[in-house]
Design a protein around this motif. Structure first.
Motif, PDB file in Angstrom:
ATOM      1  N   UNK A 234     -64.174   9.254-108.461  1.00 38.78           N
ATOM      2  CA  UNK A 234     -65.182   8.202-108.628  1.00 38.78           C
ATOM      3  C   UNK A 234     -65.398   7.855-110.096  1.00 38.78           C
ATOM      4  N   UNK A 235     -65.562   6.575-110.353  1.00 36.97           N
ATOM      5  CA  UNK A 235     -65.859   6.127-111.706  1.00 36.97           C
ATOM      6  C   UNK A 235     -67.229   5.467-111.767  1.00 36.97           C
ATOM      7  N   UNK A 236     -67.892   5.654-112.890  1.00 33.02           N
ATOM      8  CA  UNK A 236     -69.206   5.035-113.094  1.00 33.02           C
ATOM      9  C   UNK A 236     -69.149   4.002-114.196  1.00 33.02           C
ATOM     10  N   UNK A 237     -70.346   3.624-114.653  1.00 28.11           N
ATOM     11  CA  UNK A 237     -70.437   2.618-115.714  1.00 28.11           C
ATOM     12  C   UNK A 237     -69.710   3.071-116.987  1.00 28.11           C
ATOM     13  N   UNK A 238     -69.572   4.399-117.128  1.00 30.89           N
ATOM     14  CA  UNK A 238     -68.869   4.958-118.289  1.00 30.89           C
ATOM     15  C   UNK A 238     -67.435   4.479-118.406  1.00 30.89           C
ATOM     16  N   UNK A 239     -66.852   3.972-117.316  1.00 27.62           N
ATOM     17  CA  UNK A 239     -65.472   3.446-117.376  1.00 27.62           C
ATOM     18  C   UNK A 239     -65.402   2.141-118.183  1.00 27.62           C
ATOM     19  N   UNK A 240     -66.506   1.454-118.267  1.00 29.49           N
ATOM     20  CA  UNK A 240     -66.702   0.277-119.147  1.00 29.49           C
ATOM     21  C   UNK A 240     -66.045  -1.038-118.715  1.00 29.49           C
ATOM     22  N   UNK A 241     -64.973  -1.011-117.922  1.00 26.06           N
ATOM     23  CA  UNK A 241     -64.367  -2.299-117.515  1.00 26.06           C
ATOM     24  C   UNK A 241     -63.516  -2.119-116.258  1.00 26.06           C
ATOM     25  N   UNK A 242     -63.234  -3.262-115.624  1.00 24.76           N
ATOM     26  CA  UNK A 242     -62.374  -3.254-114.428  1.00 24.76           C
ATOM     27  C   UNK A 242     -60.985  -2.757-114.818  1.00 24.76           C
ATOM     28  N   UNK A 243     -60.541  -3.139-115.995  1.00 28.20           N
ATOM     29  CA  UNK A 243     -59.214  -2.743-116.454  1.00 28.20           C
ATOM     30  C   UNK A 243     -59.088  -1.226-116.567  1.00 28.20           C
ATOM     31  N   UNK A 244     -60.163  -0.599-117.075  1.00 29.29           N
ATOM     32  CA  UNK A 244     -60.116   0.858-117.236  1.00 29.29           C
ATOM     33  C   UNK A 244     -60.101   1.582-115.897  1.00 29.29           C
ATOM     34  N   UNK A 245     -60.578   0.915-114.831  1.00 30.34           N
ATOM     35  CA  UNK A 245     -60.543   1.542-113.504  1.00 30.34           C
ATOM     36  C   UNK A 245     -59.106   1.775-113.036  1.00 30.34           C
ATOM     37  N   UNK A 246     -58.158   0.991-113.623  1.00 30.25           N
ATOM     38  CA  UNK A 246     -56.742   1.160-113.234  1.00 30.25           C
ATOM     39  C   UNK A 246     -56.265   2.576-113.550  1.00 30.25           C
ATOM     40  N   UNK A 247     -56.831   3.112-114.644  1.00 28.31           N
ATOM     41  CA  UNK A 247     -56.513   4.486-115.051  1.00 28.31           C
ATOM     42  C   UNK A 247     -56.923   5.470-113.941  1.00 28.31           C
ATOM     43  N   UNK A 248     -58.093   5.177-113.372  1.00 22.39           N
ATOM     44  CA  UNK A 248     -58.633   6.023-112.296  1.00 22.39           C
ATOM     45  C   UNK A 248     -57.789   5.873-111.025  1.00 22.39           C
ATOM     46  N   UNK A 249     -57.322   4.627-110.803  1.00 22.43           N
ATOM     47  CA  UNK A 249     -56.477   4.381-109.627  1.00 22.43           C
ATOM     48  C   UNK A 249     -55.170   5.166-109.736  1.00 22.43           C
ATOM     49  N   UNK A 250     -54.618   5.228-110.956  1.00 20.56           N
ATOM     50  CA  UNK A 250     -53.372   5.999-111.162  1.00 20.56           C
ATOM     51  C   UNK A 250     -53.621   7.471-110.867  1.00 20.56           C
ATOM     52  N   UNK A 251     -54.776   7.954-111.328  1.00 20.11           N
ATOM     53  CA  UNK A 251     -55.126   9.360-111.086  1.00 20.11           C
ATOM     54  C   UNK A 251     -55.258   9.603-109.577  1.00 20.11           C
ATOM     55  N   UNK A 252     -55.900   8.665-108.900  1.00 21.76           N
ATOM     56  CA  UNK A 252     -56.078   8.791-107.445  1.00 21.76           C
ATOM     57  C   UNK A 252     -54.717   8.831-106.754  1.00 21.76           C
ATOM     58  N   UNK A 253     -53.781   7.979-107.226  1.00 21.90           N
ATOM     59  CA  UNK A 253     -52.450   7.966-106.606  1.00 21.90           C
ATOM     60  C   UNK A 253     -51.763   9.314-106.769  1.00 21.90           C
ATOM     61  N   UNK A 254     -51.882   9.893-107.965  1.00 21.52           N
ATOM     62  CA  UNK A 254     -51.235  11.195-108.215  1.00 21.52           C
ATOM     63  C   UNK A 254     -51.837  12.296-107.351  1.00 21.52           C
ATOM     64  N   UNK A 255     -53.126  12.181-107.079  1.00 22.03           N
ATOM     65  CA  UNK A 255     -53.814  13.236-106.313  1.00 22.03           C
ATOM     66  C   UNK A 255     -53.857  12.939-104.814  1.00 22.03           C
ATOM     67  N   UNK A 256     -53.371  11.775-104.404  1.00 20.68           N
ATOM     68  CA  UNK A 256     -53.499  11.376-102.995  1.00 20.68           C
ATOM     69  C   UNK A 256     -54.963  11.188-102.628  1.00 20.68           C
ATOM     70  N   UNK A 257     -55.730  10.648-103.569  1.00 20.83           N
ATOM     71  CA  UNK A 257     -57.187  10.543-103.383  1.00 20.83           C
ATOM     72  C   UNK A 257     -57.627   9.096-103.135  1.00 20.83           C
ATOM     73  N   UNK A 258     -58.853   8.948-102.655  1.00 23.19           N
ATOM     74  CA  UNK A 258     -59.478   7.629-102.544  1.00 23.19           C
ATOM     75  C   UNK A 258     -60.284   7.376-103.812  1.00 23.19           C
TER      76      UNK A 258
END
Ligand code: FAD
Length: 347
Positions: A234-258
């Protein structure tokens, strides 16, 4: 007043002593019953030992028949599957569904009607309850008898035990994460329930209501569904932008996570609303919950506090998320996430 009390006490004990029969409203997609609806059967099992459980499915076309077959073998406690096949149910709109529940209830007189506390159940069950003139009990997390239930109040900060003393049916939405389906229950190929069609000859589909199905917009993703995922990132406001959420999506893909998000991240349009976790979002209870740049407001905690292991990364050591975290790292997420991405093996 005494006469009134005696009368109402009589009607309560009378309704409790009746035999139990439960109608479970089943949501289905792509020819399968969705996991939260199977959890609703698991919950219904706790209403009493001699409980005859019927699953109700509505829709149209071949995927409905496939889903009905899945419903018949998805849980050994299901004894009957009722199928309502009509264009009126081609999309899961609440108004025709509520009318259907009303029709089936009037015909079969179930003692209980149960649905998962998903968008589907939360949309239909209160409308059906209004048509049947009963008060529904929502978000049930524990069942200790046919008429006694536990549900969270004050954003999950207190648990309240409620006793239903109204008329039948007793209508509930249950939190799927509180009634996980045990492997024994899931493996029910030996027990196949009977399937029958609902007689819709008296169902007036021309006076259904004001909603109209326009379109479904969904993302084509291989990631698991947020409500059932084993791992949630999960990401919060600390991610700062929609673009930065892509980083989280990559992490989710590596972990098989939602991927999940706080309301602040959703309000800032970093991610769509369906990813919101919390009191007014989805309730999740994965084995591992990773929170990046999430402060830990009570409304957020209300949606993830039942996760088995909580890991939080926040640059503020006093952030309230650390009070519920099993593992906390005070650090900058813009350093931690890239490092994790680098060190985690490719999937
Ligand atoms: P913030 O509170 O702004 O926290 C951001 C965090 O990121 C801070 O702790 C900060 O230290 C950290 N941070 C910033 N930069 C970095 C960095 N570089 N590295 C690491 N950490 C960093 N909220 C929900 O989430 N779900 C709900 O369902 C929900 N329902 C609500 C219902 C009601 C009726 C109300 C009133 C509120 C609701 N809220 C809900 C909102 C909730 O109160 C909070 O406002 C929200 O959860 C805050 O989101 P946040 O943690 O992303 O943002």
């Amino acid at each position: 007043a005494l006469a009134k009390r005696t009368l109402s006490q009589f009607s309560v004990s009378n309704s409790i002593s009746r035999s139990i029969s439960t109608l479970v409203l089943a949501e289905h997609e792509g020819g399968s019953v969705k996991a939260p609806s199977v959890s609703a059967v698991e919950a219904a099992k706790l209403l009493g030992e001699e409980n005859s459980i019927t699953m109700l499915l509505a829709g149209s076309g071949s995927s409905l028949q496939e889903a009905a077959e899945h419903a018949a073998s998805c849980h050994p406690s299901v004894s009957q599957v009722l199928v309502a096949d009509s264009d009126a149910f081609a999309y899961p709109l609440a108004e025709p569904w509520a009318k259907l529940v009303h029709l089936v209830q009037q015909r079969d007189d179930y003692s209980h009607v149960v649905a998962a506390s998903s968008s589907f159940g939360k949309n239909i069950l209160p409308r059906a309850a209004a048509l049947l003139d009963v008060s529904p009990i929502t978000d049930v997390t524990d069942i200790s008898g046919s008429h006694q239930f536990v549900r969270p109040i004050y954003a999950g900060n207190a648990l309240c035990t409620v006793r239903y003393s109204g008329t039948t049916p007793c209508m509930l939405t249950i939190r799927a994460t509180s009634f996980p389906v045990t492997p024994d229950s899931a493996d029910s190929k030996s027990n196949v329930a009977s399937i029958s069609q609902v007689d819709l000859s008296t169902f007036d589909k021309d006076s259904i209501g004001k909603s109209r199905y326009v379109k479904l917009t969904s993302e084509d993703t291989e990631r698991p569904d947020l409500g059932n995922a084993r791992i949630v990132v999960t990401g919060g406001r600390g991610l700062k932008s929609a673009d930065n959420f892509k980083m989280l999506e990559k992490l989710a893909e590596k972990l098989g996570a939602a991927v999940g998000a706080t309301r602040a991240a959703v309000d800032a349009s970093f991610v769509p609303n369906e990813l919101q976790v919390g009191q007014t979002g989805k309730i999740v209870a994965p084995e591992l919950y990773l929170a990046f740049g999430v402060s830990g407001a009570i409304q957020h905690i209300a949606g993830m506090r039942d996760s088995k292991i909580i890991v939080a990364v926040n640059k503020d050591a006093d952030a309230p998320i650390f009070q519920v975290a099993d593992y906390g790292l005070v650090g900058d997420l813009f350093e931690v996430i890239p490092e994790l991405l680098e060190k985690l093996p490719e999937k």
